[in-house]
Design a protein around this motif. Sequence first.
Motif, short mmCIF file in Angstrom:
data_model
loop_
_atom_site.label_atom_id
_atom_site.label_comp_id
_atom_site.label_asym_id
_atom_site.label_seq_id
_atom_site.Cartn_x
_atom_site.Cartn_y
_atom_site.Cartn_z
N GLY A 18 15.40 1.17 8.24
CA GLY A 18 14.77 0.30 7.25
C GLY A 18 13.26 0.44 7.24
O GLY A 18 12.64 0.52 6.17
N LEU A 19 12.65 0.48 8.43
CA LEU A 19 11.20 0.66 8.51
C LEU A 19 10.77 1.98 7.89
O LEU A 19 9.81 2.03 7.11
CB LEU A 19 10.75 0.60 9.97
N LEU A 20 11.48 3.04 8.23
CA LEU A 20 11.13 4.35 7.69
C LEU A 20 11.35 4.39 6.18
O LEU A 20 10.54 4.99 5.45
CB LEU A 20 11.93 5.45 8.39
N ALA A 21 12.39 3.74 5.70
CA ALA A 21 12.64 3.70 4.25
C ALA A 21 11.52 2.97 3.53
O ALA A 21 11.09 3.38 2.45
CB ALA A 21 13.99 3.06 3.97
N VAL A 22 11.02 1.89 4.11
CA VAL A 22 9.91 1.14 3.50
C VAL A 22 8.66 2.01 3.46
O VAL A 22 7.94 2.04 2.45
CB VAL A 22 9.66 -0.18 4.27
N VAL A 23 8.39 2.73 4.54
CA VAL A 23 7.24 3.64 4.58
C VAL A 23 7.38 4.71 3.50
O VAL A 23 6.44 5.00 2.75
CB VAL A 23 7.10 4.29 5.98
N ALA A 24 8.57 5.31 3.41
CA ALA A 24 8.81 6.36 2.42
C ALA A 24 8.68 5.82 1.00
O ALA A 24 8.06 6.47 0.14
CB ALA A 24 10.20 6.98 2.63
N LEU A 25 9.23 4.65 0.76
CA LEU A 25 9.15 4.05 -0.58
C LEU A 25 7.70 3.74 -0.95
O LEU A 25 7.25 4.06 -2.05
CB LEU A 25 9.99 2.78 -0.64
N GLY A 26 6.96 3.16 -0.01
CA GLY A 26 5.57 2.84 -0.28
C GLY A 26 4.74 4.08 -0.56
O GLY A 26 3.96 4.13 -1.52
N GLY A 27 4.91 5.11 0.26
CA GLY A 27 4.18 6.35 0.05
C GLY A 27 4.59 7.04 -1.24
O GLY A 27 3.74 7.57 -1.96
N GLY A 28 5.87 7.02 -1.53
CA GLY A 28 6.36 7.67 -2.75
C GLY A 28 5.85 7.00 -4.00
O GLY A 28 5.34 7.67 -4.91
N VAL A 29 5.94 5.68 -4.06
CA VAL A 29 5.48 4.95 -5.24
C VAL A 29 3.97 5.14 -5.42
O VAL A 29 3.49 5.35 -6.53
CB VAL A 29 5.87 3.46 -5.14
N THR A 30 3.24 5.09 -4.31
CA THR A 30 1.80 5.28 -4.38
C THR A 30 1.45 6.65 -4.95
O THR A 30 0.64 6.77 -5.86
CB THR A 30 1.16 5.11 -2.98
N LYS A 31 2.08 7.69 -4.42
CA LYS A 31 1.77 9.05 -4.87
C LYS A 31 2.21 9.29 -6.31
O LYS A 31 1.61 10.07 -7.02
CB LYS A 31 2.39 10.08 -3.93
N MET A 32 3.27 8.62 -6.73
CA MET A 32 3.76 8.82 -8.10
C MET A 32 2.93 8.08 -9.14
O MET A 32 2.78 8.58 -10.25
CB MET A 32 5.22 8.37 -8.21
N PHE A 33 2.39 6.90 -8.81
CA PHE A 33 1.81 6.05 -9.84
C PHE A 33 0.32 5.74 -9.72
O PHE A 33 -0.28 5.29 -10.67
CB PHE A 33 2.60 4.74 -9.94
N VAL A 34 -0.27 5.95 -8.54
CA VAL A 34 -1.71 5.67 -8.40
C VAL A 34 -2.48 6.88 -8.93
O VAL A 34 -2.15 8.02 -8.59
CB VAL A 34 -2.06 5.38 -6.92
N PRO A 35 -3.50 6.66 -9.75
CA PRO A 35 -4.29 7.78 -10.27
C PRO A 35 -4.90 8.61 -9.14
O PRO A 35 -5.27 8.08 -8.08
CB PRO A 35 -5.39 7.09 -11.09
N GLY A 36 -5.01 9.91 -9.38
CA GLY A 36 -5.48 10.84 -8.36
C GLY A 36 -6.82 10.49 -7.75
O GLY A 36 -7.00 10.58 -6.54
N ALA A 37 -7.80 10.09 -8.57
CA ALA A 37 -9.14 9.76 -8.05
C ALA A 37 -9.08 8.55 -7.12
O ALA A 37 -9.73 8.53 -6.07
CB ALA A 37 -10.10 9.50 -9.20
N LYS A 38 -8.29 7.56 -7.49
CA LYS A 38 -8.15 6.37 -6.65
C LYS A 38 -7.43 6.71 -5.36
O LYS A 38 -7.77 6.21 -4.28
CB LYS A 38 -7.42 5.28 -7.42
N LEU A 39 -6.42 7.55 -5.45
CA LEU A 39 -5.66 7.98 -4.27
C LEU A 39 -6.56 8.77 -3.32
O LEU A 39 -6.53 8.56 -2.11
CB LEU A 39 -4.47 8.82 -4.71
N ALA A 40 -7.38 9.66 -3.86
CA ALA A 40 -8.27 10.48 -3.03
C ALA A 40 -9.34 9.63 -2.34
O ALA A 40 -9.81 9.99 -1.26
CB ALA A 40 -8.93 11.56 -3.88
N ALA A 41 -9.71 8.50 -2.94
CA ALA A 41 -10.73 7.63 -2.36
C ALA A 41 -10.16 6.68 -1.30
O ALA A 41 -10.91 6.10 -0.53
CB ALA A 41 -11.41 6.81 -3.46
N ALA A 42 -8.85 6.55 -1.24
CA ALA A 42 -8.21 5.64 -0.29
C ALA A 42 -8.25 6.24 1.12
O ALA A 42 -8.28 7.47 1.28
CB ALA A 42 -6.77 5.39 -0.71
N PRO A 43 -8.26 5.38 2.14
CA PRO A 43 -8.23 5.90 3.52
C PRO A 43 -7.01 6.80 3.74
O PRO A 43 -5.88 6.43 3.41
CB PRO A 43 -8.12 4.63 4.37
#
Length: 127
Positions: free
Chosen positions: A10-35
């Motif tokens: 469950g923990l790993l699935a939450v990590v994967a889901l969070g990372g996946g949604v972020t990479k799919m929907f957050v604009p590239g410039a904002k993603l590149a500026a994130a830690p």
Amino acid sequence: MNLALWIATGLLAVVALGGGVTKMFVPGAKLAAAPGGGWTADFGAGFVKTLGVLEFLAAAGLILPAVLGIAPVLVPVTAVCWILLMVGAMITHGRRGETGFVLLNLIYLALAAFIVWGRLVLEPFTG
């Protein structure tokens, strides 16, 4: 042990889901500026979005086969694929000198290895 495996999954699935949604929907410039997201500036948007889709599918592959009882062997197979993804992430962050993220990816890799070992050896799904 079954409960520990479900918690890890469950923990790993939450990590994967969070990372996946972020990479799919957050604009590239904002993603590149994130830690930890600086690496995305070195790759094309299509590659980053593809990784996001793979992470989203990993979240589904870690949970749905076992919950639905349809080909539950896909859970450890998905965890093996996650291990390969984390090796790539560790190499990428390592080249950038981001040791904190390398260690974080190592933790995710260890969780996935625990799931593989647990679901293939300790507590395989029956049926």
